[in-house]
Motif scaffolding. Structure first.
Motif, PDB file in Angstrom:
ATOM      1  N   MET A   1      41.565  44.534  45.009  1.00 22.21           N
ATOM      2  CA  MET A   1      42.431  44.778  46.153  1.00 22.21           C
ATOM      3  C   MET A   1      43.724  45.412  45.632  1.00 22.21           C
ATOM      4  O   MET A   1      44.459  44.840  44.835  1.00 22.21           O
ATOM      5  CB  MET A   1      42.733  43.407  46.821  1.00 22.21           C
ATOM      6  CG  MET A   1      43.483  43.508  48.131  1.00 22.21           C
ATOM      7  SD  MET A   1      43.692  41.846  48.860  1.00 22.21           S
ATOM      8  CE  MET A   1      44.881  41.172  47.671  1.00 22.21           C
ATOM      9  N   LYS A  79      55.568  36.546  49.087  1.00 22.15           N
ATOM     10  CA  LYS A  79      55.501  37.274  47.793  1.00 22.15           C
ATOM     11  C   LYS A  79      54.687  38.546  47.991  1.00 22.15           C
ATOM     12  O   LYS A  79      53.550  38.510  48.475  1.00 22.15           O
ATOM     13  CB  LYS A  79      54.809  36.395  46.757  1.00 22.15           C
ATOM     14  CG  LYS A  79      55.720  35.333  46.199  1.00 22.15           C
ATOM     15  CD  LYS A  79      55.305  34.919  44.785  1.00 22.15           C
ATOM     16  CE  LYS A  79      56.085  33.628  44.484  1.00 22.15           C
ATOM     17  NZ  LYS A  79      55.638  32.527  45.409  1.00 22.15           N
ATOM     18  N   GLY A  81      53.405  41.629  45.734  1.00 24.42           N
ATOM     19  CA  GLY A  81      53.405  42.064  44.331  1.00 24.42           C
ATOM     20  C   GLY A  81      54.157  40.993  43.565  1.00 24.42           C
ATOM     21  O   GLY A  81      53.933  39.794  43.760  1.00 24.42           O
TER      22      GLY A  81
ATOM     23  N   PRO B  21      42.201  35.970  47.879  1.00 23.76           N
ATOM     24  CA  PRO B  21      42.468  36.931  46.783  1.00 23.76           C
ATOM     25  C   PRO B  21      41.714  36.507  45.519  1.00 23.76           C
ATOM     26  O   PRO B  21      41.616  35.299  45.233  1.00 23.76           O
ATOM     27  CB  PRO B  21      43.988  36.833  46.597  1.00 23.76           C
ATOM     28  CG  PRO B  21      44.394  35.538  47.213  1.00 23.76           C
ATOM     29  CD  PRO B  21      43.398  35.225  48.284  1.00 23.76           C
ATOM     30  N   PRO B  22      41.129  37.490  44.807  1.00 24.26           N
ATOM     31  CA  PRO B  22      40.383  37.189  43.567  1.00 24.26           C
ATOM     32  C   PRO B  22      41.311  36.567  42.524  1.00 24.26           C
ATOM     33  O   PRO B  22      42.479  36.958  42.429  1.00 24.26           O
ATOM     34  CB  PRO B  22      39.886  38.559  43.121  1.00 24.26           C
ATOM     35  CG  PRO B  22      40.890  39.522  43.670  1.00 24.26           C
ATOM     36  CD  PRO B  22      41.335  38.927  44.983  1.00 24.26           C
ATOM     37  N   LYS B  34      50.840  33.090  40.893  1.00 24.56           N
ATOM     38  CA  LYS B  34      51.906  33.490  41.848  1.00 24.56           C
ATOM     39  C   LYS B  34      51.401  34.614  42.753  1.00 24.56           C
ATOM     40  O   LYS B  34      51.522  34.583  43.965  1.00 24.56           O
ATOM     41  CB  LYS B  34      53.106  34.002  41.022  1.00 24.56           C
ATOM     42  CG  LYS B  34      54.477  33.709  41.613  1.00 24.56           C
ATOM     43  CD  LYS B  34      55.573  33.921  40.570  1.00 24.56           C
ATOM     44  CE  LYS B  34      55.345  35.257  39.883  1.00 24.56           C
ATOM     45  NZ  LYS B  34      56.342  36.296  40.271  1.00 24.56           N
ATOM     46  N   THR B  35      50.767  35.664  42.170  1.00 24.10           N
ATOM     47  CA  THR B  35      50.421  36.842  42.990  1.00 24.10           C
ATOM     48  C   THR B  35      49.227  36.550  43.901  1.00 24.10           C
ATOM     49  O   THR B  35      48.944  37.249  44.839  1.00 24.10           O
ATOM     50  CB  THR B  35      50.005  38.014  42.070  1.00 24.10           C
ATOM     51  OG1 THR B  35      48.853  37.503  41.321  1.00 24.10           O
ATOM     52  CG2 THR B  35      51.110  38.392  41.109  1.00 24.10           C
ATOM     53  N   LYS B  37      48.783  33.950  45.769  1.00 16.82           N
ATOM     54  CA  LYS B  37      48.956  32.889  46.773  1.00 16.82           C
ATOM     55  C   LYS B  37      49.213  33.462  48.157  1.00 16.82           C
ATOM     56  O   LYS B  37      49.522  32.756  49.086  1.00 16.82           O
ATOM     57  CB  LYS B  37      50.125  31.988  46.358  1.00 16.82           C
ATOM     58  CG  LYS B  37      49.671  30.604  45.865  1.00 16.82           C
ATOM     59  CD  LYS B  37      50.851  29.671  45.699  1.00 16.82           C
ATOM     60  CE  LYS B  37      51.512  29.432  47.089  1.00 16.82           C
ATOM     61  NZ  LYS B  37      52.828  28.787  46.934  1.00 16.82           N
ATOM     62  N   LEU B  38      49.117  34.827  48.370  1.00 15.87           N
ATOM     63  CA  LEU B  38      49.459  35.411  49.667  1.00 15.87           C
ATOM     64  C   LEU B  38      48.436  34.958  50.696  1.00 15.87           C
ATOM     65  O   LEU B  38      47.235  35.138  50.561  1.00 15.87           O
ATOM     66  CB  LEU B  38      49.431  36.948  49.556  1.00 15.87           C
ATOM     67  CG  LEU B  38      50.215  37.682  50.646  1.00 15.87           C
ATOM     68  CD1 LEU B  38      51.707  37.372  50.491  1.00 15.87           C
ATOM     69  CD2 LEU B  38      49.993  39.180  50.523  1.00 15.87           C
ATOM     70  N   LEU B  69      49.691  38.934  57.667  1.00 13.37           N
ATOM     71  CA  LEU B  69      50.250  37.821  56.894  1.00 13.37           C
ATOM     72  C   LEU B  69      50.241  36.588  57.794  1.00 13.37           C
ATOM     73  O   LEU B  69      50.697  36.645  58.952  1.00 13.37           O
ATOM     74  CB  LEU B  69      51.694  38.151  56.478  1.00 13.37           C
ATOM     75  CG  LEU B  69      52.400  37.081  55.629  1.00 13.37           C
ATOM     76  CD1 LEU B  69      51.724  36.927  54.262  1.00 13.37           C
ATOM     77  CD2 LEU B  69      53.873  37.480  55.430  1.00 13.37           C
TER      78      LEU B  69
END
Lengths: 99, 99, 99, 99, 99, 99, 99
Positions: A1, A79, A81, B21-22, B34-35, B37-38, B69
């Protein structure tokens, strides 16, 4: 993604990047904690606005680049990026800051 | 009973399929937590909209395929066949995500 | 007192007969508990609708025979003769289900 | 003070005389408790109606003689002479019952 | 300060003098406690009325002399001279009583 | 700072000077506590009024000099010079008192 | 970051600089604590105003320089440079003070 870069807030939400005031002046002098506690940020994106009782769309009063005063609490952490933003409802932003 | 495939949400509700997210990049490298966790998802279906105070129908601002989101909490879990979706009120969706 | 058969809901209430999904397929195979948990029902009767702020009557968006997705909680149990129904406010019904 | 016989409810209130379903059929057979639990009553008097936001008077949707389904809780007990009635707001009455 | 005799209620408030039903009939027979518990009173004064959303003044639906049914609780006690009254908001008065 | 004498209340607030009823008559006879408990005061200043839903300004219904009945609780204490006043919202004032 | 000097409040917020009444008169006499407890301040900046139900902008009723009476509680503390201000919603300001 592919990395997500942009969030267009919904309704009258605004996306803000918090400004962390420097603890020291450029010449390294420690700033008194009092002056550095201003909770402010830069507007990065604004929603289309919310509707009033009669369905008219009321645009958001802030625009990209505005330096705004934020409430002590509230806001949703977002967050994108490796950057951290906060999402507020327009009504919770306390005002615009000017030099 | 034939397997149910489609839900047309009522009022200004939207049906969302969450995007997990992968944890790793395509080449297998672990992505920093961190990246990943969206909390986002794809809009699968939208309701006709809700009425304002004067009875006018206000269509939903999102459309099928939008990448949105989502708030950390809320949403109603809905299973259709063996797929899992979440139902939100339009106002609770925080915004649309763009590359 | 002759057996009561029909309830005309008031305002924007709708009367629903819950659909209890079969635990087994027609050929007797046990269905995984996950697929059978959909909380849905058939609309049996709808009220005339509720009034908006300006007194205009807003008809109910559902009609008799609609297959609807119900919230996990809420609804008033109503027994008519030996049949059991549930009464919901229109806004609490999550949407219509289609094959 | 002469015995009071009539109450004209105010606003959109309705006065109801509860119907206590017979525990037995005419021929004395005990009715299963399930069928006798319907909480219903006859409308005895209705108020003039309430005003919407713009001050227009919205008449009550029920009329004298209607057989109505009542919520499990709520209602104000009113004794007129030696008869007992219950006063409800129109919105709390669940609907009209028909044979 | 001369004895105060009159209160003109504000907004849609009404001033009521409670009627304490006699425990006995004229011929001295004790009335069953059930019939004497009606919480009613006479309207002594009414306010000018309240405004609806659009600022129109909606006059009070009761008038001086009306015999009204009062809710079990609520009302503000007001002593004028040696008489005791109760002040209610119009919406809390349950209706008018007629022989 | 010169002594502050006047407060112009905002919106539909009214400034009241409470009247403490004399415990004795002019000839020194002790008044029964019941008659002296009336919580009243004189209107000293009124605000411009509040706006209704449509933005129209609705003037305050009381005027300077009115003798008003006050609720048992509420009101904000305000000291101007060595005098004590109380600030109320118009809706909380119960009515005007007349001899 | 240049020192921030000005805040333009949002909506119907007003920025106030509190006035701390002197504990002594000019000639050094201690003022009785009672007279010094008035919680007041000077209006430093006002927002553009808030919208009524129909979307019309209602300007703030106070202007820069007004001496205003403040509620005992509430208000958001704001530090600009080394000065301390308080931010209030217009409706919470109790009125204007005049000599």
């Amino acid at each position: 993604m592919a990395a997500l870069k942009r969030l267009v807030p919904s309704l009258n939400r605004v996306l803000v990047e918090k400004i962390v005031p420097p603890a020291k002046t450029n010449t390294g002098i420690l700033l008194p904690e009092k002056t550095t506690k201003l909770n402010s940020g830069k507007i990065v994106a604004v929603g289309p606005g919310a509707r009033d009782r009669n369905g008219n769309l009321i645009p958001v009063a802030f625009k990209e680049g505005d330096h705004v005063l934020l409430p002590e609490y509230g806001g949703t952490e977002v967050k994108l990026g490796d950057k951290e933003y906060h999402l507020f409802r327009e009504d919770d932003v306390l005002g615009t800051l000017h030099e």
